[in-house]
Design a protein around this motif. Structure first.
Motif, mmCIF file in Angstrom:
data_model
loop_
_atom_site.group_PDB
_atom_site.id
_atom_site.type_symbol
_atom_site.label_atom_id
_atom_site.label_comp_id
_atom_site.label_asym_id
_atom_site.label_seq_id
_atom_site.Cartn_x
_atom_site.Cartn_y
_atom_site.Cartn_z
ATOM 1 N N ILE A 164 32.507 8.836 -6.078
ATOM 2 C CA ILE A 164 30.943 9.018 -5.786
ATOM 3 C C ILE A 164 30.364 10.098 -6.298
ATOM 4 N N LYS A 165 30.883 11.163 -5.761
ATOM 5 C CA LYS A 165 30.481 12.580 -6.323
ATOM 6 C C LYS A 165 30.048 12.496 -7.794
ATOM 7 N N ASN A 166 31.390 12.233 -8.694
ATOM 8 C CA ASN A 166 31.436 12.366 -9.919
ATOM 9 C C ASN A 166 30.269 11.425 -10.514
ATOM 10 N N ALA A 167 30.234 10.135 -10.186
ATOM 11 C CA ALA A 167 29.027 9.178 -10.439
ATOM 12 C C ALA A 167 27.662 9.826 -10.328
ATOM 13 N N GLN A 168 27.516 10.436 -9.228
ATOM 14 C CA GLN A 168 26.268 11.050 -8.861
ATOM 15 C C GLN A 168 25.907 12.358 -9.928
ATOM 16 N N THR A 169 26.921 12.901 -10.324
ATOM 17 C CA THR A 169 26.763 14.263 -10.959
ATOM 18 C C THR A 169 26.307 13.507 -12.486
ATOM 19 N N GLN A 170 27.110 12.594 -12.736
ATOM 20 C CA GLN A 170 26.941 11.995 -14.276
ATOM 21 C C GLN A 170 25.584 11.312 -14.112
ATOM 22 N N LEU A 171 25.056 10.574 -13.290
ATOM 23 C CA LEU A 171 23.943 10.198 -13.212
ATOM 24 C C LEU A 171 22.749 11.103 -13.406
ATOM 25 N N ALA A 172 22.685 12.287 -12.832
ATOM 26 C CA ALA A 172 21.776 13.298 -12.492
ATOM 27 C C ALA A 172 21.760 13.739 -14.235
ATOM 28 N N SER A 173 22.771 13.703 -14.712
ATOM 29 C CA SER A 173 23.072 14.358 -16.257
ATOM 30 C C SER A 173 22.332 13.385 -17.118
ATOM 31 N N ILE A 174 22.558 12.399 -16.976
ATOM 32 C CA ILE A 174 22.039 11.086 -17.777
ATOM 33 C C ILE A 174 20.431 11.115 -17.442
ATOM 34 N N LYS A 175 19.903 11.202 -16.341
ATOM 35 C CA LYS A 175 18.498 11.398 -16.208
ATOM 36 C C LYS A 175 17.994 12.424 -16.711
ATOM 37 N N ASP A 176 18.705 13.529 -16.887
ATOM 38 C CA ASP A 176 17.867 14.861 -17.283
ATOM 39 C C ASP A 176 18.182 14.715 -18.834
ATOM 40 N N ASP A 177 19.168 14.135 -19.400
ATOM 41 C CA ASP A 177 19.245 14.125 -20.787
ATOM 42 C C ASP A 177 18.877 13.150 -21.615
ATOM 43 N N GLN A 232 19.192 0.257 -13.252
ATOM 44 C CA GLN A 232 20.255 -0.436 -12.701
ATOM 45 C C GLN A 232 21.651 0.565 -12.179
ATOM 46 N N ILE A 233 21.593 1.674 -13.271
ATOM 47 C CA ILE A 233 22.706 2.670 -12.948
ATOM 48 C C ILE A 233 22.627 3.186 -11.482
ATOM 49 N N GLU A 234 21.265 3.691 -11.432
ATOM 50 C CA GLU A 234 20.677 4.453 -10.098
ATOM 51 C C GLU A 234 21.236 3.425 -8.887
ATOM 52 N N GLN A 235 20.849 2.158 -9.053
ATOM 53 C CA GLN A 235 21.135 1.027 -7.965
ATOM 54 C C GLN A 235 22.554 0.997 -7.573
ATOM 55 N N ALA A 236 23.348 0.906 -8.692
ATOM 56 C CA ALA A 236 24.878 0.742 -8.781
ATOM 57 C C ALA A 236 25.252 1.987 -7.958
ATOM 58 N N VAL A 237 24.971 3.390 -8.410
ATOM 59 C CA VAL A 237 25.633 4.510 -7.663
ATOM 60 C C VAL A 237 25.170 4.437 -6.283
ATOM 61 N N GLU A 238 23.817 4.249 -5.866
ATOM 62 C CA GLU A 238 23.541 4.075 -4.412
ATOM 63 C C GLU A 238 24.254 3.252 -3.755
ATOM 64 N N LYS A 239 24.703 1.918 -4.228
ATOM 65 C CA LYS A 239 25.448 0.981 -3.645
ATOM 66 C C LYS A 239 26.790 1.723 -3.338
ATOM 67 N N MET A 240 27.305 2.433 -4.112
ATOM 68 C CA MET A 240 28.703 3.101 -4.205
ATOM 69 C C MET A 240 28.952 3.675 -2.455
ATOM 70 N N ALA A 241 28.026 4.466 -2.217
ATOM 71 C CA ALA A 241 28.024 5.121 -0.891
ATOM 72 C C ALA A 241 28.013 4.056 0.215
ATOM 73 N N SER A 242 27.303 3.243 0.092
ATOM 74 C CA SER A 242 27.422 1.969 1.288
ATOM 75 C C SER A 242 28.566 1.194 1.268
ATOM 76 N N ASP A 243 29.233 0.981 0.114
ATOM 77 C CA ASP A 243 30.482 0.287 0.008
ATOM 78 C C ASP A 243 31.956 1.305 0.066
ATOM 79 N N LYS A 244 31.883 2.391 0.709
ATOM 80 C CA LYS A 244 32.749 3.399 0.576
ATOM 81 C C LYS A 244 33.905 2.895 1.211
ATOM 82 N N ASN A 245 33.811 1.853 2.000
ATOM 83 C CA ASN A 245 35.127 1.248 2.682
ATOM 84 C C ASN A 245 35.885 0.202 1.970
#
Length: 280
Positions: A164-177, A232-245
Protein backbone atom coordinates in the motif's frame (compact mmCIF):
# COMPACT_ATOMS: atom_id res chain seq x y z
CA UNK A 1 14.92 -97.32 61.48
CA UNK A 2 17.36 -97.78 58.60
CA UNK A 3 14.45 -97.90 56.18
CA UNK A 4 13.10 -94.59 57.53
CA UNK A 5 16.48 -92.89 57.14
CA UNK A 6 16.79 -94.27 53.64
CA UNK A 7 13.34 -92.97 52.70
CA UNK A 8 14.13 -89.51 54.03
CA UNK A 9 17.42 -89.45 52.14
CA UNK A 10 15.72 -90.42 48.88
CA UNK A 11 13.04 -87.80 49.42
CA UNK A 12 15.63 -85.11 50.04
CA UNK A 13 17.62 -86.20 47.00
CA UNK A 14 14.67 -85.93 44.64
CA UNK A 15 13.62 -82.64 46.16
CA UNK A 16 17.08 -81.22 45.59
CA UNK A 17 17.16 -82.60 42.08
CA UNK A 18 13.81 -81.07 41.15
CA UNK A 19 14.72 -77.69 42.58
CA UNK A 20 17.99 -77.69 40.67
CA UNK A 21 16.18 -78.57 37.41
CA UNK A 22 13.48 -75.90 37.78
CA UNK A 23 15.11 -72.46 37.53
CA UNK A 24 13.11 -69.73 39.21
CA UNK A 25 11.97 -66.75 37.14
CA UNK A 26 14.22 -63.68 37.40
CA UNK A 27 12.84 -60.53 38.95
CA UNK A 28 11.57 -58.30 36.13
CA UNK A 29 10.64 -54.64 36.43
CA UNK A 30 7.81 -53.13 34.39
CA UNK A 31 10.35 -51.37 32.19
CA UNK A 32 12.20 -54.62 31.50
CA UNK A 33 8.98 -56.40 30.53
CA UNK A 34 8.06 -53.46 28.34
CA UNK A 35 11.49 -53.54 26.67
CA UNK A 36 11.20 -57.27 25.98
CA UNK A 37 7.78 -57.17 24.32
CA UNK A 38 7.52 -53.58 23.10
CA UNK A 39 7.30 -52.06 19.64
CA UNK A 40 7.02 -48.53 18.24
CA UNK A 41 4.00 -46.70 19.59
CA UNK A 42 0.91 -46.68 17.41
CA UNK A 43 -0.19 -43.39 18.90
CA UNK A 44 2.76 -41.25 17.79
CA UNK A 45 5.46 -41.26 15.12
CA UNK A 46 7.83 -39.26 17.32
CA UNK A 47 11.16 -40.90 18.12
CA UNK A 48 10.63 -39.89 21.77
CA UNK A 49 7.25 -41.61 22.00
CA UNK A 50 7.03 -44.22 24.79
CA UNK A 51 6.96 -47.80 23.57
CA UNK A 52 3.90 -50.00 23.83
CA UNK A 53 3.26 -53.74 23.82
CA UNK A 54 1.28 -54.95 20.79
CA UNK A 55 -2.06 -56.60 21.43
CA UNK A 56 -0.85 -59.69 19.59
CA UNK A 57 2.05 -60.12 22.05
CA UNK A 58 -0.33 -59.97 25.00
CA UNK A 59 -2.71 -62.44 23.35
CA UNK A 60 0.15 -64.87 22.68
CA UNK A 61 1.37 -64.83 26.29
CA UNK A 62 -2.15 -65.21 27.67
CA UNK A 63 -2.82 -68.07 25.26
CA UNK A 64 0.34 -69.92 26.26
CA UNK A 65 -0.40 -69.36 29.96
CA UNK A 66 -3.83 -70.94 29.70
CA UNK A 67 -5.72 -67.78 30.68
CA UNK A 68 -7.58 -67.73 27.37
CA UNK A 69 -8.72 -71.36 27.25
CA UNK A 70 -12.36 -70.31 27.31
CA UNK A 71 -11.84 -68.06 24.30
CA UNK A 72 -10.19 -70.77 22.18
CA UNK A 73 -12.15 -73.79 23.43
CA UNK A 74 -13.99 -74.25 20.13
CA UNK A 75 -10.87 -73.97 17.99
CA UNK A 76 -9.66 -77.24 16.44
CA UNK A 77 -6.68 -78.62 18.35
CA UNK A 78 -4.47 -78.71 15.28
CA UNK A 79 -5.10 -75.04 14.56
CA UNK A 80 -4.67 -74.14 18.24
CA UNK A 81 -1.38 -76.03 18.34
CA UNK A 82 -0.13 -74.20 15.25
CA UNK A 83 -1.09 -70.87 16.79
CA UNK A 84 0.80 -71.69 20.00
CA UNK A 85 3.84 -72.75 18.00
CA UNK A 86 3.89 -69.46 16.13
CA UNK A 87 3.58 -67.58 19.42
CA UNK A 88 6.46 -69.53 20.97
CA UNK A 89 8.66 -68.91 17.92
CA UNK A 90 8.04 -65.17 18.02
CA UNK A 91 8.60 -64.89 21.77
CA UNK A 92 11.69 -67.11 21.64
CA UNK A 93 13.30 -64.84 19.06
CA UNK A 94 13.00 -61.90 21.44
CA UNK A 95 14.15 -63.94 24.43
CA UNK A 96 17.35 -64.86 22.59
CA UNK A 97 18.25 -61.19 22.12
CA UNK A 98 20.36 -60.12 25.15
CA UNK A 99 19.66 -56.45 24.38
CA UNK A 100 15.94 -57.12 24.91
CA UNK A 101 16.31 -59.80 27.56
CA UNK A 102 19.26 -58.89 29.82
CA UNK A 103 17.64 -60.83 32.70
CA UNK A 104 17.71 -64.07 30.65
CA UNK A 105 13.99 -64.74 31.04
CA UNK A 106 13.02 -68.20 29.73
CA UNK A 107 10.01 -69.26 27.70
CA UNK A 108 8.82 -71.43 30.61
CA UNK A 109 8.69 -68.31 32.78
CA UNK A 110 6.61 -66.49 30.19
CA UNK A 111 4.10 -69.34 29.90
CA UNK A 112 2.63 -68.75 33.35
CA UNK A 113 -0.62 -67.16 34.40
CA UNK A 114 1.24 -64.88 36.82
CA UNK A 115 3.49 -63.48 34.08
CA UNK A 116 0.58 -63.15 31.65
CA UNK A 117 -1.38 -61.06 34.14
CA UNK A 118 1.68 -58.96 34.80
CA UNK A 119 2.16 -58.39 31.06
CA UNK A 120 -1.47 -57.30 30.69
CA UNK A 121 -0.98 -54.74 33.47
CA UNK A 122 2.26 -53.43 31.96
CA UNK A 123 0.67 -53.18 28.53
CA UNK A 124 -2.33 -51.24 29.86
CA UNK A 125 0.01 -48.82 31.63
CA UNK A 126 2.14 -48.35 28.50
CA UNK A 127 -0.98 -47.70 26.41
CA UNK A 128 -2.10 -44.95 28.76
CA UNK A 129 1.36 -43.35 28.76
CA UNK A 130 1.52 -43.52 24.97
CA UNK A 131 -1.92 -41.94 24.64
CA UNK A 132 -0.97 -39.16 27.06
CA UNK A 133 2.26 -38.53 25.12
CA UNK A 134 0.34 -38.45 21.84
CA UNK A 135 -2.12 -35.94 23.32
CA UNK A 136 0.77 -33.71 24.44
CA UNK A 137 2.38 -34.02 21.02
CA UNK A 138 -0.89 -33.07 19.37
CA UNK A 139 -1.21 -30.01 21.61
CA UNK A 140 2.38 -29.03 20.82
CA UNK A 141 1.79 -29.39 17.06
CA UNK A 142 -1.43 -27.37 17.29
CA UNK A 143 0.44 -24.66 19.20
CA UNK A 144 3.18 -24.63 16.55
CA UNK A 145 0.62 -24.42 13.76
CA UNK A 146 -1.17 -21.60 15.55
CA UNK A 147 2.13 -19.74 15.94
CA UNK A 148 3.00 -20.32 12.28
CA UNK A 149 -0.42 -19.00 11.29
CA UNK A 150 0.05 -15.93 13.49
CA UNK A 151 3.52 -15.33 12.03
CA UNK A 152 2.15 -15.72 8.53
CA UNK A 153 -0.67 -13.31 9.31
CA UNK A 154 1.80 -10.76 10.65
CA UNK A 155 3.98 -11.13 7.54
CA UNK A 156 0.96 -10.77 5.29
CA UNK A 157 -0.15 -7.62 7.11
CA UNK A 158 3.39 -6.21 6.87
CA UNK A 159 3.65 -7.07 3.17
CA UNK A 160 0.23 -5.54 2.55
CA UNK A 161 1.26 -2.37 4.38
CA UNK A 162 4.44 -2.16 2.30
CA UNK A 163 2.49 -2.74 -0.93
CA UNK A 164 0.00 0.00 0.00
CA UNK A 165 2.83 2.39 0.88
CA UNK A 166 4.57 1.67 -2.44
CA UNK A 167 1.32 2.20 -4.33
CA UNK A 168 0.72 5.51 -2.55
CA UNK A 169 4.30 6.63 -3.30
CA UNK A 170 3.92 5.64 -6.95
CA UNK A 171 0.56 7.42 -7.18
CA UNK A 172 2.05 10.61 -5.74
CA UNK A 173 4.88 10.42 -8.28
CA UNK A 174 2.42 9.91 -11.17
CA UNK A 175 0.25 12.84 -10.05
CA UNK A 176 3.33 15.04 -9.88
CA UNK A 177 4.87 13.82 -13.15
CA UNK A 178 1.83 13.39 -15.43
CA UNK A 179 1.19 17.08 -16.19
CA UNK A 180 4.86 17.54 -17.17
CA UNK A 181 4.78 14.50 -19.45
CA UNK A 182 1.54 15.66 -21.09
CA UNK A 183 3.08 19.11 -21.72
CA UNK A 184 6.16 17.46 -23.26
CA UNK A 185 3.88 15.25 -25.35
CA UNK A 186 1.86 18.25 -26.60
CA UNK A 187 5.07 20.03 -27.62
CA UNK A 188 6.38 16.93 -29.40
CA UNK A 189 3.05 16.41 -31.16
CA UNK A 190 3.09 19.99 -32.48
CA UNK A 191 6.66 19.51 -33.71
CA UNK A 192 5.66 16.19 -35.30
CA UNK A 193 2.77 17.77 -37.19
CA UNK A 194 4.95 20.62 -38.42
CA UNK A 195 7.78 18.29 -39.54
CA UNK A 196 5.31 16.11 -41.41
CA UNK A 197 3.70 19.10 -43.14
CA UNK A 198 7.13 20.45 -44.15
CA UNK A 199 8.16 17.07 -45.58
CA UNK A 200 4.93 16.77 -47.50
CA UNK A 201 5.62 20.12 -49.10
CA UNK A 202 9.19 19.09 -49.98
CA UNK A 203 8.53 15.55 -51.11
CA UNK A 204 5.03 14.15 -51.21
CA UNK A 205 6.36 10.74 -52.23
CA UNK A 206 8.91 10.39 -49.43
CA UNK A 207 8.77 6.85 -47.92
CA UNK A 208 9.21 8.41 -44.48
CA UNK A 209 5.65 9.70 -44.73
CA UNK A 210 4.36 6.12 -44.92
CA UNK A 211 5.51 5.39 -41.37
CA UNK A 212 4.92 8.84 -39.91
CA UNK A 213 1.68 7.96 -38.16
CA UNK A 214 0.43 10.34 -35.54
CA UNK A 215 0.97 8.48 -32.17
CA UNK A 216 -1.72 7.77 -29.61
CA UNK A 217 -0.42 10.39 -27.21
CA UNK A 218 -1.22 13.05 -29.85
CA UNK A 219 -4.91 12.12 -29.99
CA UNK A 220 -7.21 15.01 -29.16
CA UNK A 221 -8.74 13.44 -26.02
CA UNK A 222 -5.58 11.77 -24.70
CA UNK A 223 -5.14 14.19 -21.75
CA UNK A 224 -8.79 13.70 -20.79
CA UNK A 225 -8.41 9.89 -20.91
CA UNK A 226 -5.23 10.10 -18.83
CA UNK A 227 -7.04 12.22 -16.25
CA UNK A 228 -9.89 9.70 -15.97
CA UNK A 229 -7.36 6.88 -15.63
CA UNK A 230 -5.56 8.75 -12.87
CA UNK A 231 -8.83 9.20 -10.98
CA UNK A 232 -9.49 5.44 -11.19
CA UNK A 233 -5.98 4.76 -9.88
CA UNK A 234 -6.57 7.08 -6.92
CA UNK A 235 -9.81 5.27 -6.05
CA UNK A 236 -8.12 1.86 -6.29
CA UNK A 237 -5.22 2.92 -4.04
CA UNK A 238 -7.65 4.35 -1.48
CA UNK A 239 -9.55 1.05 -1.50
CA UNK A 240 -6.34 -0.86 -0.73
CA UNK A 241 -6.26 0.51 2.82
CA UNK A 242 -9.86 -0.50 3.48
CA UNK A 243 -9.22 -4.00 2.09
CA UNK A 244 -6.05 -4.60 4.15
CA UNK A 245 -7.54 -7.80 5.63
CA UNK A 246 -8.04 -9.30 2.19
CA UNK A 247 -6.48 -12.70 1.44
CA UNK A 248 -4.71 -11.17 -1.56
CA UNK A 249 -1.83 -8.76 -1.44
CA UNK A 250 -2.76 -5.35 -2.90
CA UNK A 251 -1.08 -4.46 -6.18
CA UNK A 252 -0.78 -1.28 -8.17
CA UNK A 253 -3.75 -0.98 -10.55
CA UNK A 254 -3.41 -0.73 -14.31
CA UNK A 255 -1.97 2.69 -15.15
CA UNK A 256 -3.17 2.82 -18.75
CA UNK A 257 -3.02 6.26 -20.33
CA UNK A 258 -1.69 7.76 -17.08
CA UNK A 259 1.50 5.68 -17.23
CA UNK A 260 4.39 8.18 -17.47
CA UNK A 261 6.71 5.53 -18.89
CA UNK A 262 4.24 4.84 -21.68
CA UNK A 263 4.01 8.55 -22.54
CA UNK A 264 7.82 8.88 -22.46
CA UNK A 265 8.20 5.91 -24.79
CA UNK A 266 5.76 7.44 -27.29
CA UNK A 267 7.51 10.83 -27.11
CA UNK A 268 10.92 9.20 -27.79
CA UNK A 269 9.54 7.23 -30.75
CA UNK A 270 7.89 10.39 -32.07
CA UNK A 271 11.12 12.37 -31.79
CA UNK A 272 12.93 9.68 -33.79
CA UNK A 273 10.33 9.96 -36.54
CA UNK A 274 10.64 13.76 -36.44
CA UNK A 275 14.39 13.46 -37.03
CA UNK A 276 13.77 11.10 -39.95
CA UNK A 277 11.28 13.53 -41.52
CA UNK A 278 13.63 16.49 -41.11
CA UNK A 279 16.51 14.56 -42.65
CA UNK A 280 14.48 13.12 -45.52
Amino acid sequence: MKRLVSTIAITLFWGLSLSSCTESAPEMSDDQILLLFSSTSLFSTSADAPKTIPKKAEECVRLLSGLEEAVFKDMPQEMLGQLKTECRQTISERLRDPALNPKNLKLEHVETAEFARRLTTVRAKSQEEAKAFAARENERREAELAKQEQDQQRRRIQEAAEAIKNAQTQLASIKDDLPKRLTEAATACAEFDQAKEDLRKRDRRSPVLNRAWRPNVCQKNYAERASRQLHQIEQAVEKMASDKNSLFLPSMPFLGEADPNKITAEIEKMQETIRDMKNA
